[in-house]
Design an enzyme around this catalytic site. Structure first.
Site: not given
Length: 346
Positions: A125, A165
């Site tokens: 990501t 995250y």
């Protein structure tokens, strides 16, 4: 026939990838615990046209992951299974860590213990870069824009994990890299930006482009967290799948590399600009209210995709307006299924 193991294969990206592979007549196993809203609908969608091999396994269960990998022996693994929401990671960081970091470690270890070396693609990501303080940013009435570097962030940008995250995906990202360097497993890390398109059952904190489009069509109110000028480079799902196929074809030629994968600077869009685009496409006004910034949110992120283009020849083909129009058309054709998923989530 080559064997492909797709973890998270019942998710948005996974289901689209599995359909592409199955359409080519390839042997595919889906590994998914079916916990995400829309997963069962995606399996039904695949099963309508193909014999789908589903292994209902949670990647947090190392013994089951070992069994799947050792018995199936795939030549290629595409690792998409993850916890995907920053807000969820803030509320429950332990579960986020267990799925993203430990789950990825379990899969890498399962491969290492078999002593064979499948191509291993990992969906990382842009959150591994954090707020990227080295960027110089301009601000317009509707969007943040990167002034320097003009093409966006390259793979040489400093890592700055922000939010649980970002930490869990960042840890997994680095483990995947290191299992190439230490154990010779041909891994490729793809640091993906904002992916959108059909089969995306978006909700407020997971799949924001789809969520705003769904809310627009259903006449539901939306919340803009922050000032609405946050911008990302958007990548349409078909273009991402083209990238995956290219990376898998090249195999060892891209092994050990990290690539930023997104729509690039020409496909940058802010929340406010998306709302304006959706109102133009649908003809309906979106009811939006403002709220405070959410933790871990970046004002802007744009991928410099030139390394992937140079190494593989891949570039996005779908401009943002065309992609959003395709997403809107899919939503309109699948409203009953989408409403069912939303009701189930609620």
């Amino acid at each position: 026939m080559k064997k492909y193991l797709v973890t998270g294969g019942a998710g948005f990206i996974g289901a689209n990838l599995c359909r592409r592979l199955l359409s080519d007549g390839l042997d595919v196993m889906v590994l998914d615990n079916l916990s995400r809203p829309g997963a069962e609908e995606n399996i039904e969608w695949l099963s309508a046209d193909f014999d789908v091999t589903l292994s209902k396994v949670d990647i947090r269960d190392s013994e089951q992951v070992d069994d799947v990998v050792s018995s199936y022996m795939p030549e290629t693994i595409v690792h998409l299974a993850s916890q995907v929401a920053v807000t969820t990671s803030v509320a429950d960081p332990r579960t986020d860590f267990d799925i993203n970091a430990r789950g990825t470690f379990n899969l890498l270890e399962a491969v290492r213990k078999t002593k064979y070396k499948p191509t291993f693609l990992f969906a990382s990501t842009n959150k591994v870069y954090g707020a990227s303080p080295s960027m110089r940013i301009d601000e317009t009435d509707t969007s943040y824009i990167i002034r320097d570097p003009a093409l966006g962030l390259s793979e040489t940008a400093s890592l700055d994990f922000h939010s649980p995250y970002g930490c869990s995906k960042g840890a997994a990202d680095q483990y995947v890299r290191d299992y190439y360097r230490i154990y010779g497993i041909p891994t490729v890390v793809l640091r993906q930006s904002c992916i959108y398109g059909p089969r995306q059952f978006g909700i407020e904190d997971q799949g924001w482009v789809a969520w705003f489009a769904i809310a627009s069509i259903l006449g539901m109110p939306v919340t803009i967290y922050g000032d609405g000028k946050q911008a990302r480079d958007l990548l349409f799902i078909d273009d991402l799948l083209d990238c995956y196929m290219r990376m898998m074809e090249m195999g060892n030629l891209v092994a050990g590399h990290v690539y930023n994968i997104g729509g690039g600077a020409e496909n940058r869009l802010s929340i406010m600009e998306l709302i304006s685009m959706l109102e133009s496409i649908t003809g309906d006004k979106i009811n939006a209210e403002k709220s405070d910034w959410r933790p871990g949110d970046q004002k802007i992120y744009v991928s410099d995709i030139s390394k992937a283009a140079t190494d593989t020849g891949w570039r996005p083909k779908t401009d943002v307006k065309t992609g959003v129009e395709k997403l809107v058309a899919w939503i309109k054709d699948n409203l009953n299924a989408i409403v069912g998923v939303l009701d189930g989530k609620a």
